[in-house]
Design a protein around this motif. Structure first.
Motif, PDB file in Angstrom:
ATOM      1  N   PRO A 195     -16.608  -7.835   0.809  1.00 17.14           N
ATOM      2  CA  PRO A 195     -15.972  -8.220   2.073  1.00 17.14           C
ATOM      3  C   PRO A 195     -16.352  -9.644   2.492  1.00 17.14           C
ATOM      4  O   PRO A 195     -17.517 -10.038   2.428  1.00 17.14           O
ATOM      5  CB  PRO A 195     -16.504  -7.185   3.056  1.00 17.14           C
ATOM      6  N   THR A 213      -2.463  -7.780   8.735  1.00 15.64           N
ATOM      7  CA  THR A 213      -1.603  -8.168   7.618  1.00 15.64           C
ATOM      8  C   THR A 213      -0.498  -9.098   8.093  1.00 15.64           C
ATOM      9  O   THR A 213       0.236  -8.792   9.032  1.00 15.64           O
ATOM     10  CB  THR A 213      -0.972  -6.930   6.966  1.00 15.64           C
ATOM     11  N   ARG A 228       0.822  -1.216   0.000  1.00 16.60           N
ATOM     12  CA  ARG A 228       0.000   0.000   0.000  1.00 16.60           C
ATOM     13  C   ARG A 228       0.858   1.269   0.000  1.00 16.60           C
ATOM     14  O   ARG A 228       0.445   2.309  -0.500  1.00 16.60           O
ATOM     15  CB  ARG A 228      -0.904  -0.012   1.232  1.00 16.60           C
ATOM     16  N   GLN A 259      -8.097 -11.586   5.920  1.00 18.28           N
ATOM     17  CA  GLN A 259      -6.902 -10.873   6.356  1.00 18.28           C
ATOM     18  C   GLN A 259      -6.944  -9.432   5.847  1.00 18.28           C
ATOM     19  O   GLN A 259      -7.372  -9.176   4.712  1.00 18.28           O
ATOM     20  CB  GLN A 259      -5.661 -11.574   5.803  1.00 18.28           C
ATOM     21  N   LEU A 260      -6.503  -8.514   6.682  1.00 20.46           N
ATOM     22  CA  LEU A 260      -6.389  -7.115   6.281  1.00 20.46           C
ATOM     23  C   LEU A 260      -5.090  -6.974   5.498  1.00 20.46           C
ATOM     24  O   LEU A 260      -4.025  -6.735   6.070  1.00 20.46           O
ATOM     25  CB  LEU A 260      -6.378  -6.216   7.513  1.00 20.46           C
ATOM     26  N   ARG A 261      -5.158  -7.137   4.185  1.00 14.64           N
ATOM     27  CA  ARG A 261      -3.942  -7.150   3.375  1.00 14.64           C
ATOM     28  C   ARG A 261      -4.151  -6.312   2.108  1.00 14.64           C
ATOM     29  O   ARG A 261      -4.437  -6.842   1.035  1.00 14.64           O
ATOM     30  CB  ARG A 261      -3.549  -8.576   3.002  1.00 14.64           C
ATOM     31  N   PRO A 262      -3.995  -4.999   2.195  1.00 11.37           N
ATOM     32  CA  PRO A 262      -4.133  -4.170   0.985  1.00 11.37           C
ATOM     33  C   PRO A 262      -2.919  -4.328   0.080  1.00 11.37           C
ATOM     34  O   PRO A 262      -1.777  -4.333   0.556  1.00 11.37           O
ATOM     35  CB  PRO A 262      -4.229  -2.752   1.562  1.00 11.37           C
ATOM     36  N   ARG A 263      -3.161  -4.457  -1.208  1.00  8.46           N
ATOM     37  CA  ARG A 263      -2.076  -4.542  -2.180  1.00  8.46           C
ATOM     38  C   ARG A 263      -2.349  -3.543  -3.304  1.00  8.46           C
ATOM     39  O   ARG A 263      -3.475  -3.410  -3.784  1.00  8.46           O
ATOM     40  CB  ARG A 263      -1.956  -5.952  -2.778  1.00  8.46           C
ATOM     41  N   HIS A 321      -8.105  -4.995  -1.612  1.00  7.80           N
ATOM     42  CA  HIS A 321      -8.069  -5.531  -0.256  1.00  7.80           C
ATOM     43  C   HIS A 321      -8.338  -7.034  -0.300  1.00  7.80           C
ATOM     44  O   HIS A 321      -9.358  -7.475  -0.829  1.00  7.80           O
ATOM     45  CB  HIS A 321      -9.105  -4.821   0.611  1.00  7.80           C
ATOM     46  N   ASN A 337      -9.338  -9.113   1.846  1.00  6.39           N
ATOM     47  CA  ASN A 337     -10.572  -9.592   2.470  1.00  6.39           C
ATOM     48  C   ASN A 337     -11.799  -9.386   1.599  1.00  6.39           C
ATOM     49  O   ASN A 337     -12.884  -9.866   1.912  1.00  6.39           O
ATOM     50  CB  ASN A 337     -10.780  -8.932   3.841  1.00  6.39           C
ATOM     51  N   HIS A 338     -11.654  -8.716   0.468  1.00  4.47           N
ATOM     52  CA  HIS A 338     -12.757  -8.595  -0.495  1.00  4.47           C
ATOM     53  C   HIS A 338     -12.763  -9.757  -1.483  1.00  4.47           C
ATOM     54  O   HIS A 338     -13.641  -9.840  -2.347  1.00  4.47           O
ATOM     55  CB  HIS A 338     -12.652  -7.284  -1.273  1.00  4.47           C
ATOM     56  N   LEU A 392      -5.874  -0.006  -5.464  1.00  5.61           N
ATOM     57  CA  LEU A 392      -5.611  -0.600  -4.163  1.00  5.61           C
ATOM     58  C   LEU A 392      -6.684  -1.659  -3.914  1.00  5.61           C
ATOM     59  O   LEU A 392      -7.864  -1.342  -3.815  1.00  5.61           O
ATOM     60  CB  LEU A 392      -5.653   0.470  -3.064  1.00  5.61           C
TER      61      LEU A 392
END
Length: 419
Positions: A182, A216, A118, A157-161, A149, A151-152, A147
């Motif tokens: 989500p 994350t 991120r 997991q809270l893992r933004p890429r 997420h 978890n979508h 960006l």
């Protein structure tokens, strides 16, 4: 679906590779530096051409041999942009983002996909992003950033890429980033069976209490110690989920543990939270000792997310779905007004002139701070005149394949600690 081929750089242990395969891409080549990750790739896909070494070393592979491949993809190193690091960007010996863009110019793939942390989406790297986008346009590619997420896309997991996709305009009209929804899964519901595998009496209550998605998961670096679940703030978040983040366990808790015991995760649990093993199609075997496996898993692009992006790219290349107006598809990402002003300027310009060109209302202190940030990634020429100090934009500092770039010496020096 048409037979699509991919070349993957910085392939890691195969999170992106598996996702792309499930999206319809067969790997013509995968290149990775870490020997254990290479062993993992070969263990799972014996028929693939997997090569071990510095991806920028043409003794390892020759990009022109794969010219015209359908997709060039990669999870280039994250530390140059990580919020948890120094954010050195172009001056970090691990930075291969701009090099990968130049690689697209040499290989001319139908599509390019690069993912990173991120941090690359933050204002600090606005000029870097603009440089990448401008360069891709020069090479004949439409591009966009998004960006996403984890978890979508079914990963608890809270893992933004931050993902970059580039295509020729005629095919980009068919592309749009996947949206996702989500997930309703939690750490507890995802790991309930694994946590109960050792007959721990507290497993059911633990699963009910671990009722949120995970922080994350970080694979860490060879520069640091063994496997654990991240910095202090992350460990606090894990503790709220009933997880001891001070290491990785060899096995799930057993029947002799008290019901109020706070367990550590095993590597199999971490794999599940990254999207591996959630169903038979996501099964994957890892090679190496516990710390190595944890790093391979933690540094990966979750396979379900890679699959979603890969499917969107495959649909565009096969012209499936609806055709779109590129102006409607493209997501505007904040760019650096001072960088654009420097780029437009023909000669040296004063602070006042650059602020005016930028269209931004900033004071001298902010100007100096922003220019200092720009100078990390670009050469900024300065001179003092009767009108005050003047500035002119020079070259990009990042590694794009130059034989004389100091990246080579820094990389050779740090190689044993690069992951």
């Amino acid at each position: 679906m048409a037979d699509l081929k991919a070349v993957e750089i910085c392939a890691g242990a195969g999170g992106q590779a598996l996702g792309l395969e499930l999206a319809g891409f067969d790997h013509a080549l995968a290149v990775e530096l870490d020997k254990n990750a290479v062993a993992t790739l070969k263990e799972n896909r014996a028929g693939w051409d997997v090569r071990c070494g510095d991806v920028a070393d043409e003794e390892i592979w020759k990009p022109e041999e794969f010219k015209g491949v359908d997709l060039l993809a990669g999870g280039v190193p994250c530390p140059p942009f990580s919020i948890a690091g120094k954010q050195l960007g172009a001056t970090d010996e691990r930075d291969l983002f701009a090099w990968a863009v130049e690689l697209a110019g040499r290989m001319q793939p139908r599509a390019l996909m690069l993912e990173n942390v991120r941090g690359l989406s933050m204002p600090r790297f606005a000029a870097y992003r603009q440089h990448v986008k401008d360069r891709l346009r020069d090479l004949g590619y439409w591009s966009d950033w998004r960006l996403l997420h984890a978890n979508h896309f079914g990963v608890p997991q809270l893992r933004p890429r931050f993902v970059l996709v580039a295509m020729r305009s005629e095919e980009a009209q068919w592309f749009s980033f996947p949206e996702g929804t989500p997930t309703t899964e939690t750490v507890g519901s995802t790991l309930a069976d694994l946590m109960a595998a050792g007959d721990w009496r507290g497993a059911e209550a633990w699963a009910k209490g671990a009722d949120d998605i995970a922080p994350t998961i970080v694979g860490g670096s060879k520069k640091h110690g063994g496997a654990d679940l991240g910095p202090t703030r992350a460990k606090r978040a894990w503790l709220q989920l009933g997880v001891d983040g001070m290491g990785i366990a060899d096995a799930p808790p057993t029947v002799d543990r008290p019901e109020n015991f706070i367990p550590k995760l095993t590597t199999d649990m971490v794999k599940r939270l990254q999207g591996w093993g959630s169903s038979p199609e996501y099964e994957w075997k890892f090679v190496g000792r516990k710390t190595s496996v944890y790093r391979q898993v933690g540094n990966a692009f979750p396979p379900p997310v890679a699959r979603a992006v890969g499917t969107a790219i495959a649909d565009a290349l096969n012209r499936r779905g609806g055709k779109r107006d590129l102006r409607e598809v493209e997501n505007e990402v904040l760019h650096d007004g001072l960088y654009l002003a420097l780029k437009v300027a023909k000669n040296f310009e004063t602070e006042a002139d650059l602020i005016k060109l930028s269209g931004e209302n900033i004071d001298s202190q902010t100007f100096e701070r922003r220019m200092a940030a720009l100078s990390r990634d670009f050469v900024i020429h300065e001179r003092d005149t009767l009108l005050g100090r003047e500035y002119r934009l020079g070259g990009f500092k990042g590694f794009t394949g130059q034989q004389d770039h100091d990246r080579h010496a820094r990389f050779a020096e740090m190689r044993s600690r690069i992951s």
